[in-house]
Design a protein around this motif. Structure first.
Motif, PDB file in Angstrom:
ATOM      1  N   ARG A  93       0.832  -1.204   0.000  1.00  0.00           N
ATOM      2  CA  ARG A  93       0.000   0.000   0.000  1.00  0.00           C
ATOM      3  C   ARG A  93       0.873   1.264   0.000  1.00  0.00           C
ATOM      4  NH1 ARG A  93      -5.127  -1.504   0.613  1.00  0.00           N
ATOM      5  NH2 ARG A  93      -5.512  -3.500   1.636  1.00  0.00           N
ATOM      6  N   PRO A  94       0.314   2.372  -0.479  1.00  0.00           N
ATOM      7  CA  PRO A  94       1.103   3.607  -0.550  1.00  0.00           C
ATOM      8  C   PRO A  94       1.679   4.059   0.800  1.00  0.00           C
ATOM      9  CG  PRO A  94      -0.845   3.809  -1.896  1.00  0.00           C
ATOM     10  CD  PRO A  94      -0.982   2.505  -1.159  1.00  0.00           C
ATOM     11  N   ASP A  95       0.992   3.750   1.915  1.00  0.00           N
ATOM     12  CA  ASP A  95       1.575   4.129   3.207  1.00  0.00           C
ATOM     13  C   ASP A  95       2.837   3.315   3.497  1.00  0.00           C
ATOM     14  OD1 ASP A  95      -0.208   6.098   3.728  1.00  0.00           O
ATOM     15  OD2 ASP A  95      -1.484   4.906   5.065  1.00  0.00           O
ATOM     16  N   THR A  96       2.957   2.135   2.891  1.00  0.00           N
ATOM     17  CA  THR A  96       4.156   1.319   3.057  1.00  0.00           C
ATOM     18  C   THR A  96       5.239   1.716   2.054  1.00  0.00           C
ATOM     19  OG1 THR A  96       2.710  -0.487   3.723  1.00  0.00           O
ATOM     20  CG2 THR A  96       4.996  -1.063   3.231  1.00  0.00           C
ATOM     21  N   THR A  97       4.836   1.942   0.797  1.00  0.00           N
ATOM     22  CA  THR A  97       5.842   2.316  -0.210  1.00  0.00           C
ATOM     23  C   THR A  97       6.356   3.737   0.030  1.00  0.00           C
ATOM     24  OG1 THR A  97       4.288   3.314  -1.783  1.00  0.00           O
ATOM     25  CG2 THR A  97       4.631   0.941  -1.967  1.00  0.00           C
ATOM     26  N   ARG A  98       5.530   4.548   0.667  1.00  0.00           N
ATOM     27  CA  ARG A  98       5.798   5.972   0.891  1.00  0.00           C
ATOM     28  C   ARG A  98       6.028   6.721  -0.432  1.00  0.00           C
ATOM     29  NH1 ARG A  98      10.550   6.062   4.343  1.00  0.00           N
ATOM     30  NH2 ARG A  98      10.769   3.852   3.864  1.00  0.00           N
ATOM     31  N   ILE A  99       5.376   6.240  -1.475  1.00  0.00           N
ATOM     32  CA  ILE A  99       5.411   6.933  -2.771  1.00  0.00           C
ATOM     33  C   ILE A  99       4.029   7.509  -3.019  1.00  0.00           C
ATOM     34  CG2 ILE A  99       5.674   6.649  -5.270  1.00  0.00           C
ATOM     35  CD1 ILE A  99       8.317   6.432  -3.715  1.00  0.00           C
ATOM     36  N   THR A 100       3.934   8.841  -2.943  1.00  0.00           N
ATOM     37  CA  THR A 100       2.636   9.491  -3.140  1.00  0.00           C
ATOM     38  C   THR A 100       2.734  10.647  -4.138  1.00  0.00           C
ATOM     39  OG1 THR A 100       3.065  10.884  -1.214  1.00  0.00           O
ATOM     40  CG2 THR A 100       1.786   8.881  -0.822  1.00  0.00           C
ATOM     41  N   ASP A 101       3.790  10.665  -4.919  1.00  0.00           N
ATOM     42  CA  ASP A 101       3.872  11.698  -5.963  1.00  0.00           C
ATOM     43  C   ASP A 101       4.441  11.082  -7.236  1.00  0.00           C
ATOM     44  OD1 ASP A 101       6.758  11.738  -6.085  1.00  0.00           O
ATOM     45  OD2 ASP A 101       6.773  12.964  -4.279  1.00  0.00           O
ATOM     46  N   ASN A 102       4.536  11.907  -8.273  1.00  0.00           N
ATOM     47  CA  ASN A 102       5.004  11.387  -9.561  1.00  0.00           C
ATOM     48  C   ASN A 102       6.501  11.574  -9.764  1.00  0.00           C
ATOM     49  OD1 ASN A 102       2.810  10.139 -10.665  1.00  0.00           O
ATOM     50  ND2 ASN A 102       2.116  11.913 -11.851  1.00  0.00           N
ATOM     51  N   ASN A 103       7.187  12.102  -8.754  1.00  0.00           N
ATOM     52  CA  ASN A 103       8.601  12.443  -8.961  1.00  0.00           C
ATOM     53  C   ASN A 103       9.585  11.574  -8.212  1.00  0.00           C
ATOM     54  OD1 ASN A 103       7.656  14.714 -10.429  1.00  0.00           O
ATOM     55  ND2 ASN A 103       7.224  15.706  -8.473  1.00  0.00           N
ATOM     56  N   ASP A 366      -3.622  -6.770  -5.057  1.00  0.00           N
ATOM     57  CA  ASP A 366      -3.877  -8.220  -5.108  1.00  0.00           C
ATOM     58  C   ASP A 366      -3.225  -8.883  -6.332  1.00  0.00           C
ATOM     59  OD1 ASP A 366      -5.463  -7.779  -2.888  1.00  0.00           O
ATOM     60  OD2 ASP A 366      -7.333  -7.711  -4.029  1.00  0.00           O
ATOM     61  N   LEU A 367      -2.821  -8.070  -7.277  1.00  0.00           N
ATOM     62  CA  LEU A 367      -2.296  -8.634  -8.525  1.00  0.00           C
ATOM     63  C   LEU A 367      -0.985  -9.408  -8.302  1.00  0.00           C
ATOM     64  CD1 LEU A 367      -2.867  -8.723 -11.558  1.00  0.00           C
ATOM     65  CD2 LEU A 367      -1.379  -6.734 -11.797  1.00  0.00           C
ATOM     66  N   LEU A 383       3.429  -9.544   1.367  1.00  0.00           N
ATOM     67  CA  LEU A 383       2.611  -8.730   0.482  1.00  0.00           C
ATOM     68  C   LEU A 383       1.367  -8.279   1.230  1.00  0.00           C
ATOM     69  CD1 LEU A 383       2.952 -10.999  -2.679  1.00  0.00           C
ATOM     70  CD2 LEU A 383       4.165  -8.859  -2.223  1.00  0.00           C
ATOM     71  N   GLU A 384       0.816  -7.129   0.830  1.00  0.00           N
ATOM     72  CA  GLU A 384      -0.334  -6.592   1.566  1.00  0.00           C
ATOM     73  C   GLU A 384      -1.668  -6.869   0.870  1.00  0.00           C
ATOM     74  OE1 GLU A 384       1.909  -3.129   4.117  1.00  0.00           O
ATOM     75  OE2 GLU A 384       1.155  -2.566   2.148  1.00  0.00           O
ATOM     76  N   GLY A 385      -1.611  -7.499  -0.299  1.00  0.00           N
ATOM     77  CA  GLY A 385      -2.844  -7.881  -0.977  1.00  0.00           C
ATOM     78  C   GLY A 385      -3.133  -9.358  -0.773  1.00  0.00           C
ATOM     79  N   ARG A 386      -4.202  -9.814  -1.425  1.00  0.00           N
ATOM     80  CA  ARG A 386      -4.603 -11.204  -1.302  1.00  0.00           C
ATOM     81  C   ARG A 386      -4.847 -11.755  -2.709  1.00  0.00           C
ATOM     82  NH1 ARG A 386     -10.496 -12.882   1.298  1.00  0.00           N
ATOM     83  NH2 ARG A 386     -10.449 -15.057   0.652  1.00  0.00           N
ATOM     84  N   SER A 387      -4.312 -12.928  -2.974  1.00  0.00           N
ATOM     85  CA  SER A 387      -4.468 -13.511  -4.308  1.00  0.00           C
ATOM     86  C   SER A 387      -5.948 -13.702  -4.642  1.00  0.00           C
ATOM     87  CB  SER A 387      -3.766 -14.864  -4.376  1.00  0.00           C
ATOM     88  OG  SER A 387      -4.191 -15.553  -5.539  1.00  0.00           O
ATOM     89  N   PHE A 388      -6.340 -13.217  -5.825  1.00  0.00           N
ATOM     90  CA  PHE A 388      -7.734 -13.442  -6.241  1.00  0.00           C
ATOM     91  C   PHE A 388      -7.852 -14.652  -7.166  1.00  0.00           C
ATOM     92  CE2 PHE A 388      -6.323  -9.757  -8.998  1.00  0.00           C
ATOM     93  CZ  PHE A 388      -6.282 -10.432 -10.221  1.00  0.00           C
ATOM     94  N   LYS A 469      -7.045  -0.869   7.826  1.00  0.00           N
ATOM     95  CA  LYS A 469      -6.335  -0.982   6.555  1.00  0.00           C
ATOM     96  C   LYS A 469      -4.914  -1.516   6.685  1.00  0.00           C
ATOM     97  CE  LYS A 469      -4.790   2.907   4.895  1.00  0.00           C
ATOM     98  NZ  LYS A 469      -3.327   2.746   4.919  1.00  0.00           N
ATOM     99  N   SER A 470      -4.150  -0.953   7.655  1.00  0.00           N
ATOM    100  CA  SER A 470      -2.739  -1.360   7.632  1.00  0.00           C
ATOM    101  C   SER A 470      -2.377  -2.310   8.760  1.00  0.00           C
ATOM    102  CB  SER A 470      -1.838  -0.143   7.670  1.00  0.00           C
ATOM    103  OG  SER A 470      -2.362   0.793   8.548  1.00  0.00           O
TER     104      SER A 470
END
Ligand SMILES: [Ca+2]
Length: 470
Positions: A93-103, A366-367, A383-388, A469-470
């Motif tokens: 999740r973005p709170d884990t990656t800490r990537i919230t911008d395009n740069n 989940d992907l 991983l923070e998602g779940r296999s679908f 969520k987290s």
């Protein structure tokens, strides 16, 4: 006795060689593992025929939906290119990656994370990235800033518009105030645009892999329908302006919290659009949708022609949704359904529910676990998602309780939780407003029920779910 021992020792040695030799593990042992074709479109909302669009012409993706599964409730984790892609390609999740911008390149926050393509590469797959998979723009400045990830790919390539592809009728819809807000019905063929070249080269890769039999993870990052809205003229011609309908505001005025829509120069420029400009925006976006559909179709047709489909998983997705004038907004970055939800089509050779749709909630994170499970690989980190993968056999299984999307608005964040019935959104933990929508009665999210006393218990439940969520 001795001879038998020698034979079994020899067999053992051969087996050991097969297991340890990297070439063999790629060529022989893994030849049973399915390949992966991942096609990512940029800024594509659920505006496809197979998702019920009454206007978009997308025969190829509609066909893919018929062969695989259409995910009707798939949500991105952050409705902006780089944060969304980083999240789905790391399974975090973005709170884990800490990537919230395009740069920001994710290696600055997670130097050692193993990305989705990287785990395939480490397991003997040939990994290729064409176009925009990890975030990257197309200007010379973007190309100088290396936002891609060498550890993930055996081969990375970008493509440029030809001089002919820049010609043709077009204009800026904002008198130049928003430089990106350009459309052009381009001269030339598909291959005069980056996406046409990407399709052509992706087909070359498939032909190579069909010959050398190396398992592959081919990631195709199509740039459309993202701005600038440039596509060959024939795709514009599919959408005469008089055939298009503009969004009509509901009778009750919308009382959105100020944070719900970004403001600034964008909103000011959109506010000045004439109806003609709105229609031109919509036509240009739809031209990009059909252009994208055609490129995806060429690649999938090649997969069929080369008989690779029987052992290749196909995933098609848009990195997040988009508003086409709804609420006066012509962009992404909101936490409304239109921006948080995006198309996801999946075909797996062994899936049981081919041609079905699922209404279950899935998230783009989940992907990663899904593709790892379907290919029998092991995830290298939590991983923070779940296999679908189970939904591909039975789309009606009891599934995820919630999908989460977040965005940053200046100095504070917005978080949204979607259940099968509700959407609940908090801005700055509620200090800048909150929203509650009932999708059973209000699919367009027009009636914010946050202050209605009868929904107090629902709000409390959703608040708690948001915290989980987290
Ligand atoms: Ca995007």
């Amino acid at each position: 006795m001795m001879a038998r021992k020698l034979i079994s020792a020899g067999l053992f040695l051969m087996l050991a060689l097969l297991i340890t030799s990297p070439n063999h593990s790629a060529g022989s042992l893994s030849s049973q593992r399915p390949n992966v074709l991942l096609i990512v479109a940029d800024d594509l909302r659920n505006e496809l025929g197979c998702y019920g669009s009454s206007v978009a012409k997308t025969p190829n993706l509609d066909r893919l939906a018929k062969r695989g599964m259409r995910f009707d409730a798939a949500y991105c984790q952050y409705p902006v290119c780089n944060p969304s892609r980083t999240s789905l390609l790391t399974g975090l999740r973005p709170d884990t990656t800490r990537i919230t911008d395009n740069n920001t390149n994710f290696r600055t926050t997670m130097p050692d994370v193993v990305t989705l393509p990287q785990v395939f590469r480490q397991n003997g797959y040939h990994t290729t990235s064409f176009g925009k998979i990890f975030h990257r723009g197309l200007t010379m400045e973007d190309l100088r800033t290396d936002m891609d990830d060498k550890a993930s790919w055996d081969e990375v390539r970008y493509f440029q518009t030809t001089p002919l592809g820049f010609k043709g009728e077009g204009r800026n819809l904002t008198d130049g105030k928003l430089a990106w807000c350009n459309w052009r019905a381009a001269e030339g063929a598909d291959e005069d645009q980056p996406d046409g070249q990407i399709a052509r080269e992706a087909i070359n890769v498939l032909e190579q892999r069909a010959k050398d039999k190396q398992p592959f993870f081919l990631a195709v990052g199509l740039h459309k329908p993202h701005d600038p809205f440039i596509a060959p003229k024939k795709y514009f011609d599919l959408y005469p302006l008089e055939s298009l309908k503009l969004w009509q505001a509901p009778k009750e005025p919308l009382a959105d919290p100020a944070a719900a829509l970004p403001g600034g120069a964008f909103r000011e420029a959109f506010g000045k659009f004439t109806d003609r400009e709105r229609l031109e925006f919509m036509r240009a976006y739809l031209a990009g949708v059909s252009f994208t559909d055609a490129q995806a179709g060429k690649i999938i047709d090649a997969l069929d022609r080369l008989k690779l489909t029987e052992n290749t998983i196909i995933v098609f997705l848009g990195d997040h949704g988009y508003h086409l004038g709804e609420r006066g907004w012509w962009n992404k970055s909101t936490l409304f359904e239109l921006s948080a939800r995006a198309p996801l089509l999946v075909y797996a050779p062994k899936m049981k529910a081919k041609g079905k749709a699922t209404a279950r909630l899935t998230e783009f994170i989940d992907l990663y676990p899904t593709l790892v499970e379907l290919t029998g690989l092991k995830a290298p980190h939590k991983l923070e998602g779940r296999s679908f993968a189970p939904l591909l056999d039975n789309p009606r299984l009891k599934w995820k309780e919630a999908a989460y999307t977040q965005v940053t608005r200046g100095r504070f964040a917005g978080y949204s939780v979607r259940t099968e019935r509700w959407r609940y959104t908090e801005w700055d933990e509620g200090r800048q407003g909150a929203e509650l929508y009932d999708h059973q009665t209000d699919p367009h999210e027009y009636r914010n029920l946050i202050n209605e006393p009868k929904h107090k218990a629902t709000v409390e439940q959703l608040k708690a779910l948001l915290k989980k969520k987290s």
